[in-house]
Scaffold this active site. Structure first.
Site, short mmCIF file in Angstrom:
data_model
loop_
_atom_site.label_atom_id
_atom_site.label_comp_id
_atom_site.label_asym_id
_atom_site.label_seq_id
_atom_site.Cartn_x
_atom_site.Cartn_y
_atom_site.Cartn_z
N CYS A 137 -37.89 -29.87 -34.11
CA CYS A 137 -36.94 -29.54 -34.21
C CYS A 137 -35.79 -30.20 -33.67
O CYS A 137 -36.06 -31.46 -33.04
CB CYS A 137 -36.81 -28.06 -32.96
SG CYS A 137 -34.81 -28.50 -33.09
N CYS A 140 -28.77 -29.16 -36.44
CA CYS A 140 -27.75 -27.53 -36.63
C CYS A 140 -27.03 -27.11 -36.43
O CYS A 140 -26.72 -26.35 -36.93
CB CYS A 140 -29.01 -27.33 -37.80
SG CYS A 140 -31.15 -28.38 -38.00
N THR A 199 -30.93 -25.96 -27.34
CA THR A 199 -30.96 -26.81 -28.48
C THR A 199 -30.91 -28.04 -28.37
O THR A 199 -29.04 -28.46 -28.64
CB THR A 199 -31.10 -26.25 -29.36
OG1 THR A 199 -32.55 -25.39 -29.57
CG2 THR A 199 -32.40 -26.94 -30.29
N GLU A 230 -34.50 -27.60 -25.47
CA GLU A 230 -34.29 -26.85 -24.75
C GLU A 230 -33.92 -26.94 -23.02
O GLU A 230 -34.56 -26.88 -22.01
CB GLU A 230 -35.45 -25.60 -25.38
CG GLU A 230 -34.60 -24.97 -25.94
CD GLU A 230 -35.72 -24.94 -27.66
OE1 GLU A 230 -36.42 -25.76 -27.70
OE2 GLU A 230 -34.78 -25.15 -29.03
N HIS A 258 -27.65 -20.08 -39.60
CA HIS A 258 -28.70 -20.45 -38.31
C HIS A 258 -30.29 -19.67 -39.09
O HIS A 258 -31.00 -20.34 -39.48
CB HIS A 258 -28.91 -21.02 -37.49
CG HIS A 258 -29.02 -21.71 -36.09
ND1 HIS A 258 -29.30 -23.45 -36.24
CD2 HIS A 258 -29.78 -21.79 -35.82
CE1 HIS A 258 -29.63 -23.23 -35.82
NE2 HIS A 258 -30.87 -23.33 -35.44
N TYR A 290 -33.26 -21.95 -41.17
CA TYR A 290 -34.60 -21.67 -41.18
C TYR A 290 -36.00 -21.94 -42.17
O TYR A 290 -36.62 -22.47 -41.69
CB TYR A 290 -35.20 -21.14 -40.01
CG TYR A 290 -34.86 -20.96 -38.71
CD1 TYR A 290 -33.78 -21.19 -37.44
CD2 TYR A 290 -35.77 -20.41 -37.69
CE1 TYR A 290 -33.37 -21.62 -36.50
CE2 TYR A 290 -35.75 -20.93 -36.09
CZ TYR A 290 -35.04 -20.73 -35.69
OH TYR A 290 -34.34 -21.59 -34.23
N CYS A 340 -36.15 -26.58 -42.42
CA CYS A 340 -36.44 -26.99 -41.45
C CYS A 340 -38.31 -26.45 -40.63
O CYS A 340 -39.56 -27.25 -40.70
CB CYS A 340 -35.91 -26.91 -39.83
SG CYS A 340 -35.72 -25.50 -38.70
N GLU A 394 -39.50 -21.04 -31.43
CA GLU A 394 -38.53 -21.11 -32.04
C GLU A 394 -38.56 -20.09 -33.43
O GLU A 394 -37.71 -19.47 -33.81
CB GLU A 394 -38.70 -22.49 -32.06
CG GLU A 394 -36.99 -22.95 -31.90
CD GLU A 394 -36.32 -24.33 -31.88
OE1 GLU A 394 -37.22 -25.21 -33.49
OE2 GLU A 394 -36.23 -25.15 -31.17
#
Ligand code: SF4
Length: 507
Positions: A101, A105, A192, A261, A296, A300, A303, A451
């Site tokens: 990650c 974003c 994050t 995180e 978001h 995904y 990423c 995640e």
């Protein structure tokens, strides 16, 4: 300021005031030097570095809607569907480069959601948040900030709403209203990239009722603001990064990069008036949450596909090291991995291409398709990881330590007995197995798997939205019109009448 490069980004973080960061039971004197944090910062730094690479400029940069200048795409208000598509392509690129990650974003998605929601709020309620947020957006792109989108409250008893919690701080709230701002208290979980950020954009975590005004707070503050404490999240196999040197490099699996995180605690933090973008407007909390979540969930589809590319590459590589690359069942398994990964990408691209302009002027994803995208992401990476483990073989988890490899007594034994295909390097084989372990069970799996499950909302959150957005009444019209009518004319008439009834506001 022009777009920062990777070094300027690192320097800018070092200039922050001392932050209260706890990790493994200790407060860190210099958080940026810690191996967990330093490697997670490397992932974020990629978003700056690639923006200066002419080969990637088209994806990594955009023309600002506010100034017309070239800015990092992570600070951009999407102006058309092509911007949304490029966002997903950029995320795939970055996911391929770091295999984890890259954390940036969340701020981009919060930026676009907040821009839209403040506009709608002002229009309906006569508030004056949008111009204020526009200034923040301008500062974000001019300073090329990393903004932590702080949404997820710790929530306490999940069976109760914010206002019903015994401990009122379990949802972040306003504890004091002053003439020049507000004081907030509470905590945000799973933040994050928060320790790697310049700013924090606090948002409510869920839709709220009218008696929950104190929880309807959206505001920005510096990541180093007084009163914020960070408690770093433990990640599977994170200690592999400690110790330094070749042994920890090998055993980490992916030594250069990491995700991040942290639990973020706001202990009576003051927020000045000009940084507040929602203060008590409960009816808009749900919209903000849904818009942020949909953006978001689109992310995904980029990423995690990039991470999936790394997983597929690892499967193909280990098959070669093991000498089974030509076996038909291995080839078929890799086809399956690609099929699953590209299915996710197709969802990310589809919800972007189907995006539409919002009243505020920026573009929004197709929310139904974005939620379908994320729902698939909660499943398919697990299957990709399962196949990867299948191809890798059990050595992935029985491999001796890198220290044994480096010890002359045992190293020679391992070199002889862990050899793979003729002509292939045993050392490289071992490192590839460690990468696979990292991606499917270690620190990389936090990003690629857990995640995927819980980031941007757990699976049930997407099902709630899919249920709300998939127009069942319309589908019933199609079915009933076909079932209950015998001719082309009557079917068509029934469909038109049925649709008109659904889409007429007073119906
Ligand atoms: Fe970006 Fe993916 Fe990390 Fe979210 S999980 S911040 S979309 S890289």
């Amino acid at each position: 300021m022009a777009m920062m490069n990777a070094q300027q980004y690192r320097d800018s973080l070092a200039r922050r005031k001392p932050m209260k960061v706890y990790l493994d039971g200790k407060r860190l004197d210099n958080p940026l030097e810690h191996p967990y944090i330093r490697t997670s910062m490397n992932s974020v730094a990629l978003t700056y570095e690639l923006a200066h690479d002419p080969e990637h400029a088209e994806l990594m940069t955009a023309k600002s809607a506010l100034t017309g200048e070239t800015i990092n795409r992570f600070c951009h208000l999407h102006q058309n569907a092509d911007d949304l598509v490029k966002k997903v392509r950029m995320q795939r690129l970055l996911g391929q480069r770091c295999g984890t990650c890259f954390q940036r974003c969340v701020g981009l998605d919060a930026l676009n959601a907040m821009f839209a929601t403040t506009f709608d709020m002002d229009r309906k309620l006569g508030t004056r948040y949008h111009a204020r947020f526009r200034k923040f957006a301008l500062a974000m792109e001019k300073n090329d900030w990393i903004v932590d989108g702080a949404m997820t409250d710790v929530k306490g008893d999940r069976g109760k709403r914010a206002a019903e919690q015994q401990d009122k701080d379990l949802y972040l709230r306003v504890v004091e209203r002053r003439s020049d701002g507000v004081v907030i208290r509470g905590a945000k979980a799973h933040q994050t990239g928060s320790v790697n950020s310049h700013m924090v954009l606090v948002m409510p975590t869920a839709s709220l009722k009218t008696d929950e005004k104190d929880y309807a707070i959206a505001c920005a503050l510096a990541a180093d603001a007084q009163g914020i404490t960070y408690i770093y999240g433990r990640q599977s196999c994170d200690e592999r990064k400690l110790g330094g040197g070749e042994a920890s490099d090998i055993d980490a699996g992916s030594a250069a990069y990491g995700g991040q995180e942290a639990l973020m605690v706001f202990d009576d933090v003051f927020v000045p008036e000009d940084m507040i973008f929602m203060n008590g407007e409960t009816e808009f909390a749900g919209q903000l949450v849904d818009q942020f979540a949909s953006y978001h969930r689109q992310s995904y589809g980029g990423c995690k596909v990039g991470n999936g590319d790394v997983a597929i590459g690892a499967a193909a590589s280990i098959a070669e090291y093991n000498g089974v690359a030509k076996a038909s069942h291995i080839k078929d398994k890799i086809v399956e991995m690609n099929h699953l990964n590209e299915t996710l990408y197709a969802c990310g691209i589809a919800c972007s291409a189907n995006g539409a302009k919002l009243p505020a002027g920026n573009f929004f994803v197709d929310a139904l398709l974005a939620n379908v995208c994320k729902q698939n992401v909660t499943r398919l990476p697990y299957e990709i990881a399962r196949i990867l483990q299948d191809i890798a073989g059990g050595l992935m988890v029985t491999l001796p330590s890198a220290k044994d490899w480096l010890n002359p007594q045992t190293g020679a034994i391992l070199k002889k007995y862990l050899a793979g295909a003729d002509g292939m390097s045993t050392y490289e084989r071992m490192r590839m197995l460690r990468l696979i372990e990292n991606l499917t069970m270690g620190r990389g799996a936090v990003a690629y798997l857990t995640e995927s499950m819980h980031g941007a909302g757990s699976p049930q959150a997407q099902r709630v939205l899919i249920n709300r957005l998939a127009n069942l009444e319309e589908k019933k019209v199609y079915a009933k019109s076909l079932a209950l009518n015998g001719s082309l004319e009557t079917v068509e008439a029934a469909i038109r009448a049925g649709l008109e009834k659904i889409h007429t506001p007073d119906a």
